[in-house]
Design an enzyme around this catalytic site. Sequence first.
Site, short mmCIF file in Angstrom:
data_model
loop_
_atom_site.label_atom_id
_atom_site.label_comp_id
_atom_site.label_asym_id
_atom_site.label_seq_id
_atom_site.Cartn_x
_atom_site.Cartn_y
_atom_site.Cartn_z
N GLU A 716 0.57 -1.26 -0.15
CA GLU A 716 0.17 0.14 0.22
C GLU A 716 1.30 1.16 -0.27
OE1 GLU A 716 -2.23 2.77 2.87
OE2 GLU A 716 -2.76 0.91 2.97
N CYS A 750 -1.97 9.08 4.49
CA CYS A 750 -1.22 8.86 2.71
C CYS A 750 -3.33 9.09 2.38
CB CYS A 750 -1.16 7.15 3.02
SG CYS A 750 -2.27 5.62 3.52
#
Length: 963
Positions: A716, A750
Amino acid sequence: MCLAEGLLRIPDDETADRLIADKIASGNWSAHAGASHSTWVNASTWGLMLTGKLIEPPKLAREETTSWVQGLSRRISAPVLRSAFRQAMRIIGGEFVVGRTIQEALDRSAKTSELSLCSFDMLGEGARTWADAERYRKSYEQALDAIGSQRKGTPIDERSNLSVKLSALEPKYDLMHEGLVMQRLAPIVGDLARRAARFDVGFTIDAEEADRLDLSLNVFEALARDKQTQSWQGLGIVIQAYGKRAPYVIEWVAALARETGRRICVRLVKGAYWDAEIKRAQERGLSSFPVFTRKVSTDISYLANTERLFKHRDVIYPMFATHNAHTIAAVLELRPPGAKFEFQRLHGMGALLHAEAQRQIDGFPRVRAYAPVGQHEELLSYLVRRLLENGANSSFVNRFMNESVPVDTVVEDPIAALQAADSMTNPHIPLPNNLYGASRENSSGVDWGNPQQLAEQIASLQKSGELPHAAPSTLVGKIESTPHEVRNPANLSELVGYVSAASKEDIALAFDKAGQARKAWDDAGATHRAACLVGAADKLRAHRAELVRLLVKEAGKTLPDAIAEVREAEDFCRYYAAQAREHFAEPTVLPGPTGEDNKLSLRGRGVFACISPWNFPLAIFLGQVTAALVAGNSVVAKPAESTPLVAALAVRLLHEAGVPRDVLHFVPAAGKMFGEVALKHPALGGVCFTGSTSTAQFINRALAARDGAIVPLIAETGGINAMIVDSSALLEQVADDVLTSAFTSAGQRCSALRLLFVQDDVADRLIELIAGGMNELHIGDPSLPSTDVGPVINQSAASKLEDYSKKVTQKGVKMLKQCDLNQVRTEGSYFAPRMLELNNARELTSEEFGPILHVVRFKRENLQSDVLAAIREAGYGLTLGVHTRIESVWQEIVAEAAVGNIYINRNMIGAVVGVQPFGGEGLSGTGPKAGGPHYLFRFATERTLTVNTVATGGNARLLSLGS
């Protein structure tokens, strides 16, 4: 009188609902009054009579309206639809809003008998900026001046008055900012109250959400103790009967009135935020709801609190706000002889009911209209709330207007209705803890509006004793490497703990031991492994204070962020345990020909290297580790170099929960050194990584160059996350969501918003709102509850962000807003949040990991070419936000966007495990999504077992079927 002493702690569902049940059983609704069940029979009779008299006019009005609308739709053509709808909104606005200005409202009330007595409310949502608050303050001052100039000398209860919403006067109106609120807001409201007192005009503090109750009462207490207004009888407050604390608030108000020697007016309402309170409690993982979950319980609570108000009639002037015929009749039955009180109703609702009651009943008390005042552009949110409230199936107004509902049902006795119910609480609304059903427990949260819980969280940050020391698990009992200091990024002078880094030999030994222990762990079975994860979740909850302290001190998290992260870690444990029990515990039987058994089982791959980031040092760390463990793998976990302490505690808790030490190893190390050993080790069965795209690409290349088995990479990575706002969006909500998405956690998520596309028609206004909201951001030590934005992770990160900001502004990028760091009182790695305006989205070529928001204007006709094309060209696909009130617009965007998580009309952060599985595509990750139903499968290998059951000489199963 301070509420922080615990006077108003929310009772749990059992306590609150049992109180009602006991009253039903005894037939006595008050310990101090003798109202018997016959009171409610009489009330139902009165209500039946009133409703029966009124049922025909609404039917006729409905039929005429339907006919008119149908005729209109046949006559008008598409080009004039927009104009027609605008006119319709003006008409509807006139039905619900008394006037656009206070003077217009007063002029209308002077000409309309049913509006002769009003409580005026200046329309508008809560202030987002100080400019908003100042505008509302001036509107309240003007309203008081205008109301005060009318009908001078008339008794105060016979004059129109003003209702004030405290959140309209203070952008930071919550308990976390109590000090600021009392310093900044209390004097403003005090000045308004004195102004009302000079005019002898009533002044009522409106109700807010449940988590603002304590704060509202603190402000109200300051007003009540003002010696300058002690003889004035116009101070009032609104109490919501759907709130379980309502009776305690009434007792508190009565005690305050007696102590200060004044009369206090109390408007009793059913409640205005019921659906939001239910959702908020579930989202926050609270122990119970602050409101009743059945409408009839609220109706009964209203009547019980009516008795309570009458009991204190020597110091309280009751004002009963209702449109329910049964409630009106019950209040009349409950009133003591000679009691003074009034009824209230919303403008545009309940007029027929109250007028008929006044016609039928001699001595019916005065009726005051709650009368909104404001421009039609401020009407929408208010109008939607009114329509939702009265369009609900349980609403009196809805049932009253519904021809299919019998009149006696409309005035149903709430006591009988609750007695007939299967349970005291609504079975269709799960308690927050039971939100996810039998499969898993919801994580436990904090009520930030509860003074006791807030005080407990602040106290948990104080710790004495030995500082924690994180060390490689292979070195248990013998610390060989020189420890490094871990310091607080918010206060660099504060030492938080120590860490000893792993050597190459430590890392290799960890993989060796994990490889040897893996098979026994895999063979132990998914049920056993799931039980270990549930045990770990319980330990996370038990050690929450210690974990929160480390998240705040080591990672620079604010208190709400720290609590949310512990909750997410707990959710990962429980969710993956449930997934493992469902999919890994037993083989899946597959269909096939008779005489043959085919089964598919899931087993661990080997040793997983889990590499986690510093921005979620507990949740992402544990999310990776627990997924790998429960799938049957052993794990070597490398925490981020900046945040090893909280990760070390998490590993300790997993070991205590039953995960063998050789199955899970903790190796704090530099990333390059760890990669040199881990990516080449023969026991490696896979890599789970969260971090930068460039690092993920390096790992991918290194794995491809390995000899032997091909192992998976679950990555990720980041993203240049965008939000698209068109001209139909509700800009106040957009501003809230932009501030939350861009600046929460100092922009170090993020999922954080980096690029805001806003349609040029509304760009200036939205930028103004965002800039005003940025003025209200409190930057500083995250251990203080009033802090909104803490530091970035270290001084190196702050320097990189400063360098980037200087570089782009020197190239001509416009600085729209930069926050002030003068308020910061500690020496730390702080970076001022800022908003920049780009000429073109393609100017942003990299993810700047911090509180920097980039704004780009666009024209509606260029949505595809300038906006969606730019998002695609960037190559990232993690999160995307869309704000529009036109469904076809967001559907068009969703159809074109290659993005993992898309959020419509809300913020873009805070994905919940099992609810919003998180992960991107393209440059933003490999998938599958963390916290989703497909994640565990990537950590497993599949094995099919086929057994020929007829090899022993015959197919017994087939032969036994018979003819």
